[in-house]
Motif scaffolding. Sequence first.
Motif, short mmCIF file in Angstrom:
data_model
loop_
_atom_site.label_atom_id
_atom_site.label_comp_id
_atom_site.label_asym_id
_atom_site.label_seq_id
_atom_site.Cartn_x
_atom_site.Cartn_y
_atom_site.Cartn_z
N UNK A 119 0.82 -1.22 0.00
CA UNK A 119 0.00 0.00 0.00
C UNK A 119 0.85 1.27 0.00
N UNK A 120 2.12 1.12 0.39
CA UNK A 120 2.98 2.30 0.45
C UNK A 120 2.97 2.96 1.82
N UNK A 121 2.44 2.24 2.81
CA UNK A 121 2.39 2.78 4.17
C UNK A 121 3.65 2.42 4.96
N UNK A 122 4.43 1.51 4.41
CA UNK A 122 5.67 1.07 5.07
C UNK A 122 6.72 0.89 3.97
N UNK A 123 7.90 1.44 4.22
CA UNK A 123 8.95 1.35 3.19
C UNK A 123 9.87 0.18 3.51
N UNK A 124 10.00 -0.78 2.58
CA UNK A 124 10.89 -1.91 2.84
C UNK A 124 12.34 -1.54 2.55
N UNK A 125 13.24 -2.34 3.11
CA UNK A 125 14.67 -2.06 2.83
C UNK A 125 15.01 -2.36 1.37
N UNK A 126 14.42 -3.45 0.84
CA UNK A 126 14.66 -3.80 -0.56
C UNK A 126 13.36 -4.27 -1.19
N UNK A 127 13.18 -4.02 -2.45
CA UNK A 127 11.99 -4.57 -3.09
C UNK A 127 11.68 -3.96 -4.43
N UNK A 128 10.79 -4.65 -5.13
CA UNK A 128 10.29 -4.15 -6.42
C UNK A 128 8.84 -4.58 -6.50
N UNK A 129 7.96 -3.62 -6.74
CA UNK A 129 6.53 -3.91 -6.84
C UNK A 129 6.03 -3.35 -8.18
N UNK A 130 5.48 -4.23 -9.00
CA UNK A 130 4.91 -3.80 -10.29
C UNK A 130 3.47 -4.29 -10.34
N UNK A 131 2.54 -3.37 -10.54
CA UNK A 131 1.12 -3.75 -10.64
C UNK A 131 0.61 -3.30 -12.00
N UNK A 132 0.11 -4.25 -12.77
CA UNK A 132 -0.42 -3.93 -14.11
C UNK A 132 0.62 -3.25 -14.98
N UNK A 133 1.88 -3.64 -14.84
CA UNK A 133 2.95 -3.07 -15.64
C UNK A 133 3.51 -1.77 -15.12
N UNK A 134 2.93 -1.23 -14.09
CA UNK A 134 3.39 0.06 -13.53
C UNK A 134 4.25 -0.20 -12.30
N UNK A 135 5.44 0.34 -12.32
CA UNK A 135 6.35 0.13 -11.18
C UNK A 135 5.99 1.09 -10.05
N UNK A 136 5.63 0.52 -8.91
CA UNK A 136 5.27 1.34 -7.75
C UNK A 136 6.44 1.51 -6.80
N UNK A 137 7.32 0.50 -6.83
CA UNK A 137 8.49 0.55 -5.94
C UNK A 137 9.64 -0.18 -6.60
N UNK A 138 10.79 0.45 -6.55
CA UNK A 138 12.01 -0.22 -7.00
C UNK A 138 13.15 0.42 -6.23
N UNK A 139 13.51 -0.24 -5.15
CA UNK A 139 14.51 0.37 -4.25
C UNK A 139 15.86 0.51 -4.98
N UNK A 140 16.13 -0.40 -5.91
CA UNK A 140 17.41 -0.33 -6.63
C UNK A 140 17.49 0.93 -7.48
N UNK A 141 16.34 1.35 -8.00
CA UNK A 141 16.32 2.54 -8.86
C UNK A 141 15.82 3.79 -8.14
#
Lengths: 229, 222
Positions: free
Chosen positions: A44-66
């Motif tokens: 949901x974006x209420x907590x920031x993880x140390x590492x991760x990548x989340x893509x929903x329907x082709x849209x990147x919501x989180x990419x800690x590497x980038x």
Amino acid sequence: MSEVRIRHRQGGFVLDAEFSLDGAWTVLFGPSGAGKSTLLRILAGLLAPQEGRITIGGRTLLDTAQGIAVPAGRRSIGFVTQQPALFPHLTVRQNIAFGVRHLSAPARAGRVHEMLHLFGAEALADRGAKNLSGGERQRVALARALAPAPQLLLLDEPLAALDAASAKDILRRLLDFEVRVLYVSHDLAEIWRMPAELVLLDRGRVTATGPLRQVLAADRERLLEQLGS
Amino acid sequence: MDLQALWLTVRLAAVTTLVLLAVGIPLAWWIVSTRARWRPLVESITTLPLLLPPTVLGFYLLVLLGSRTAFGRAAAHLLGHPLAFSFAGLVVGSVIYSLPFAVQPMTAGFHAVDPAIVDQARLLGAGRLRILREILLPLSARSVLAAATLCFTHTVGEFGVVLMIGGDIPGATRTLSIAIYDQVQDFSYAQANRTSLFLLSISLLALLLLYGHRRSEGIPHV
């Protein structure tokens, strides 16, 4: 394409999960303390993880590497938990309209009416949110979360506190709605009939994925034992 | 009763309360929502006037507002007169002196709002300003009212800071609490008694309104 890969350490607990969310309904199943709610808060974006990548329907919501982290309000994700956090000082109508303020007044009113109708809550429209029963509150919370037409709806045991009839009715209405859902539960009986994909989570790790009944049938005895049923 | 002092006191308390609400609301929201490492420092500085002797605060403000500092000179240039020993100077002093009475209740009020409600507002696309305006302020209205009441009554009863930075100029800086001091110095005990009773009544009335409101809303006493 919808994929989730998260690694997050919180105290002594490590969440290290990777799975896809390509089905319309995905059930996230596991015992208490498996990390289900933490995973949902990260999605949901209420907590920031140390590492991760989340893509929903082709849209990147989180990419800690980038260094990509779309804020919660721009992720197009609805989130309903067991305790619906309605805005107590607003009416039901105002609660549902809160997330669609960008629409014109007639479009907003239409959307609110559509949501009220979907959850059979038309009669509640002008009631104060604090004057509702548990089942009514949950219907309004779902209507509010769905009003902005989110790409993904996160449901964290939303029916756990309701009587069986209300839960069944709400679930039926939800299944009719076209939205990608990630449904968290630790109740085998509740999820057994769901036409869903399953992600099994145990102590922060994904232990199995696949069509719900197929995975559950194979693991049923072990899961019942694990859940203490 | 010194009516000139009464009018000045009411004006000072009203302006101070309005400024403190304008400054205190965003400050309290920042304190509640920030993860900045220097938050404890800001909290300590905003609470400091609660523990500091008014004369110490008044002394430093007198130095700050005077012509020896760049701030004092800049303010004098802008206003056309020095800040010290003026109504504007009294407002600056009163705002700093009563800052904790604005920030503390509002911080407590904002903290008391269920974080899940704020999370939902965020998820539904509300920014910080909208969350403050449409969620936190309505749900913390009693705390804001309490803060305003405390700021007003605290300013009405202020003495040390006002005397240090404003002196005792009739019509400009002489407030009711300073008038009482003057009346006692003149052995006008009857007059001092009347003025004191008036100030006591204002404070008591404000607290009665506050607690009466809490009672009518069914808020339990902590």
